[in-house]
Design a protein around this motif. Sequence first.
Motif, mmCIF file in Angstrom:
data_model
loop_
_atom_site.group_PDB
_atom_site.id
_atom_site.type_symbol
_atom_site.label_atom_id
_atom_site.label_comp_id
_atom_site.label_asym_id
_atom_site.label_seq_id
_atom_site.Cartn_x
_atom_site.Cartn_y
_atom_site.Cartn_z
ATOM 1 N N HIS A 1 -10.031 -2.573 12.660
ATOM 2 C CA HIS A 1 -11.080 -2.876 11.649
ATOM 3 C C HIS A 1 -11.835 -2.232 10.580
ATOM 4 C CE1 HIS A 1 -10.356 -6.558 14.118
ATOM 5 N NE2 HIS A 1 -10.669 -7.620 13.541
ATOM 6 N N GLY A 2 -11.969 -1.450 10.539
ATOM 7 C CA GLY A 2 -12.957 -0.808 9.942
ATOM 8 C C GLY A 2 -11.688 0.358 8.707
ATOM 9 N N LEU A 3 -10.802 1.135 10.117
ATOM 10 C CA LEU A 3 -10.082 1.792 9.597
ATOM 11 C C LEU A 3 -9.171 1.217 8.685
ATOM 12 C CD1 LEU A 3 -9.581 5.296 9.737
ATOM 13 C CD2 LEU A 3 -7.854 4.307 11.408
ATOM 14 N N ILE A 4 -8.651 0.546 9.018
ATOM 15 C CA ILE A 4 -7.470 -0.524 8.010
ATOM 16 C C ILE A 4 -8.049 -0.880 6.804
ATOM 17 C CG2 ILE A 4 -5.587 -1.923 7.775
ATOM 18 C CD1 ILE A 4 -5.631 -1.694 10.491
ATOM 19 N N GLU A 5 -9.543 -1.552 6.702
ATOM 20 C CA GLU A 5 -10.436 -1.476 6.151
ATOM 21 C C GLU A 5 -10.296 -1.147 4.321
ATOM 22 O OE1 GLU A 5 -13.361 -4.257 6.312
ATOM 23 O OE2 GLU A 5 -14.466 -3.671 4.586
ATOM 24 N N ARG A 6 -10.914 0.151 5.350
ATOM 25 C CA ARG A 6 -11.097 1.552 4.169
ATOM 26 C C ARG A 6 -9.625 2.322 3.269
ATOM 27 N NH1 ARG A 6 -15.307 5.294 4.671
ATOM 28 N NH2 ARG A 6 -13.632 6.892 3.154
ATOM 29 N N ILE A 7 -8.733 2.658 4.182
ATOM 30 C CA ILE A 7 -7.279 2.898 3.874
ATOM 31 C C ILE A 7 -7.056 2.457 2.757
ATOM 32 C CG2 ILE A 7 -5.048 4.239 4.060
ATOM 33 C CD1 ILE A 7 -6.126 4.689 7.504
ATOM 34 N N SER A 8 -7.020 0.936 2.887
ATOM 35 C CA SER A 8 -6.319 -0.369 1.873
ATOM 36 C C SER A 8 -6.741 -0.283 0.806
ATOM 37 C CB SER A 8 -6.015 -1.408 2.760
ATOM 38 O OG SER A 8 -7.327 -1.858 2.444
ATOM 39 N N GLN A 9 -8.596 0.273 0.483
ATOM 40 C CA GLN A 9 -9.259 0.234 -0.276
ATOM 41 C C GLN A 9 -8.977 1.408 -0.736
ATOM 42 O OE1 GLN A 9 -13.096 0.241 1.581
ATOM 43 N NE2 GLN A 9 -13.137 -2.654 1.315
ATOM 44 N N GLU A 10 -8.885 2.050 -0.014
ATOM 45 C CA GLU A 10 -8.683 3.595 -0.592
ATOM 46 C C GLU A 10 -7.281 3.748 -2.168
ATOM 47 O OE1 GLU A 10 -9.305 6.883 1.635
ATOM 48 O OE2 GLU A 10 -11.212 6.448 1.490
ATOM 49 N N GLY A 11 -6.499 2.379 -1.298
ATOM 50 C CA GLY A 11 -5.037 2.076 -2.054
ATOM 51 C C GLY A 11 -4.060 2.831 -2.926
ATOM 52 N N ASP A 12 -3.448 4.076 -2.056
ATOM 53 C CA ASP A 12 -2.418 4.957 -1.859
ATOM 54 C C ASP A 12 -2.163 5.544 -0.473
ATOM 55 O OD1 ASP A 12 -4.775 6.533 -0.367
ATOM 56 O OD2 ASP A 12 -4.635 7.770 -1.277
ATOM 57 N N LYS A 13 -2.038 5.144 0.046
ATOM 58 C CA LYS A 13 -0.727 4.836 1.913
ATOM 59 C C LYS A 13 -0.745 3.741 2.409
ATOM 60 C CE LYS A 13 -3.135 9.021 3.162
ATOM 61 N NZ LYS A 13 -4.169 9.216 4.065
ATOM 62 N N ASP A 14 0.594 3.255 2.572
ATOM 63 C CA ASP A 14 0.997 1.656 2.626
ATOM 64 C C ASP A 14 0.858 2.139 4.917
ATOM 65 O OD1 ASP A 14 2.104 0.405 0.756
ATOM 66 O OD2 ASP A 14 3.227 2.372 0.552
ATOM 67 N N ILE A 15 0.395 0.818 5.460
ATOM 68 C CA ILE A 15 -0.436 1.414 6.629
ATOM 69 C C ILE A 15 0.947 0.154 7.585
ATOM 70 C CG2 ILE A 15 -2.468 0.528 7.842
ATOM 71 C CD1 ILE A 15 -4.062 0.263 5.897
ATOM 72 N N ILE A 16 0.562 0.325 8.659
ATOM 73 C CA ILE A 16 1.374 -0.045 9.474
ATOM 74 C C ILE A 16 1.243 -0.507 10.578
ATOM 75 C CG2 ILE A 16 4.277 -0.309 8.105
ATOM 76 C CD1 ILE A 16 4.979 1.757 11.097
ATOM 77 N N ALA A 17 0.336 -1.348 11.256
ATOM 78 C CA ALA A 17 0.000 -1.621 12.341
ATOM 79 C C ALA A 17 0.574 -2.146 13.962
ATOM 80 C CB ALA A 17 -0.973 -2.933 12.227
ATOM 81 N N LEU A 18 0.159 -1.153 15.101
ATOM 82 C CA LEU A 18 0.833 -1.874 15.985
ATOM 83 C C LEU A 18 -0.462 -2.027 17.360
ATOM 84 C CD1 LEU A 18 2.819 -2.111 18.258
ATOM 85 C CD2 LEU A 18 2.967 0.693 18.441
ATOM 86 N N ASP A 19 -0.395 -3.537 17.578
ATOM 87 C CA ASP A 19 -1.229 -3.586 18.564
ATOM 88 C C ASP A 19 -0.662 -4.632 19.690
ATOM 89 O OD1 ASP A 19 -4.457 -3.745 18.044
ATOM 90 O OD2 ASP A 19 -3.967 -5.404 19.835
ATOM 91 N N LEU A 20 -1.393 -4.701 20.696
ATOM 92 C CA LEU A 20 -0.840 -5.581 21.677
ATOM 93 C C LEU A 20 -0.914 -7.339 21.337
ATOM 94 C CD1 LEU A 20 -1.796 -4.772 24.660
ATOM 95 C CD2 LEU A 20 0.458 -5.043 23.983
ATOM 96 N N VAL A 21 -2.028 -7.519 20.445
ATOM 97 C CA VAL A 21 -1.905 -9.205 20.198
ATOM 98 C C VAL A 21 -1.979 -9.171 18.057
ATOM 99 C CG1 VAL A 21 -3.713 -9.770 21.460
ATOM 100 C CG2 VAL A 21 -4.556 -8.969 19.699
ATOM 101 N N PRO A 22 -1.336 -9.738 17.582
ATOM 102 C CA PRO A 22 -2.022 -10.403 16.494
ATOM 103 C C PRO A 22 -2.654 -10.005 15.911
ATOM 104 C CG PRO A 22 -0.792 -12.738 17.385
ATOM 105 C CD PRO A 22 -1.506 -11.819 18.894
ATOM 106 N N LEU A 23 -1.995 -10.147 14.605
ATOM 107 C CA LEU A 23 -3.890 -9.005 13.731
ATOM 108 C C LEU A 23 -4.947 -10.159 13.353
ATOM 109 C CD1 LEU A 23 -3.312 -5.947 14.480
ATOM 110 C CD2 LEU A 23 -3.568 -5.216 11.635
ATOM 111 N N ASP A 24 -5.795 -9.734 13.725
ATOM 112 C CA ASP A 24 -6.182 -10.621 12.378
ATOM 113 C C ASP A 24 -5.784 -10.591 11.059
ATOM 114 O OD1 ASP A 24 -8.547 -11.030 14.644
ATOM 115 O OD2 ASP A 24 -10.049 -9.627 13.612
ATOM 116 N N GLU A 25 -6.181 -12.617 10.931
ATOM 117 C CA GLU A 25 -4.476 -12.800 9.544
ATOM 118 C C GLU A 25 -6.018 -11.226 7.862
ATOM 119 O OE1 GLU A 25 -4.927 -17.051 7.461
ATOM 120 O OE2 GLU A 25 -3.936 -17.390 9.750
#
Length: 339
Positions: free
Chosen positions: A18-42
């Motif tokens: 949760h915290g990491l994806i928020e920070r990376i996306s705020q920094e804005g220079d990298k695209d993120i793909i996510a993998l998890d057993l459950v769907p991500l919070d919206e």
Amino acid sequence: MVRKQVVLVTGANGEIGHGLIERISQEGDKDIIALDLVPLDEELARRCQEVFVGSILDTQLTERIVSRYEITEIYHLAALLSTRAEFAPETAHQVNVDGTMGLMQLALEQSSWSGQPVKFLFPSSIAVYGLPDLETKARAGKVKEYEWIAPTTMYGCNKLYCEALGRYFSRYYRQLAAEKDQRTVDFRSIRFPGLISAVTVPSGGTSDFAPEMLHAAAKGESYACFVREDTAIPFMAMPDAVDGLLRLSAAPQQDLKHSVYNITAFSLTAGEFAAKVREHFPSAQIRFEPDLKRQAIVDSWPVDTDDSAAREDWGFAPVYDVDSAFAEYLVPAIRRRYA
Ligand code: SER
């Protein structure tokens, strides 16, 4: 066809994710793909280029991911934590070790496309330590990375082994081959203390008593703490943990003398933690009902860790001490959350 370059985050819907994806996306220079057993919070999913729901052990799924994206960096957060792993040790080994091995091979394979090392960030834990008794724990004080590494849990064993595996993949992979393998993994790992987030409540860990106590107080629920009042381990507020991962990732390789680093922020007992919670939530109902088996796990973890190597090599310094963690981060955010 050119694949898009992305950062892969596994276990993305978990506490650190949760915290990491928020920070990376705020920094804005990298695209993120996510993998998890459950769907991500919206809200989290919106910050990702794409979300894949499934297991890290599903090779068809990971192959589908690499057919679409070129992965330049992996934050491999998926794991079964220390309490949960004791209920299913063999499954924990599959997820925590086989899953990590698979992702390291994926990283190696990905590096052959760009000719660049793929960065592999791996959260390890104080669970790799195993102090034999309370007297030794008190005497050991701040432990260094190479001291007391005799874990008593499946999770601790898994983390310690994967640290070694990461070192192997980044420095010694196929060391007897006639020609040096050009594919490389740039493995970097942090041994975290107990982490406390305002946004999520952990599940399946053994340091969970602290965040559980705090979240229960904020919700007006009573809480039975499963360790004794005098139980001490190190902790850190989640923003510092996320910051640690990003800083270690950004550090120039030549500055890193090690592949695994302790980091920590503050150590305190469960009783002191309860007192802090009561300072902010005076009507908190906290009692101590130790579960002797989970207690034994926490008793084997150090009172504190020595993080001087992280401070020297890549400038780690936590923003939050215990007082500011409560006053400036945890309490305001938790109040908003349960308002
Ligand atoms: N917080 C984790 C756990 O309790 C340790 O890394 O399992």
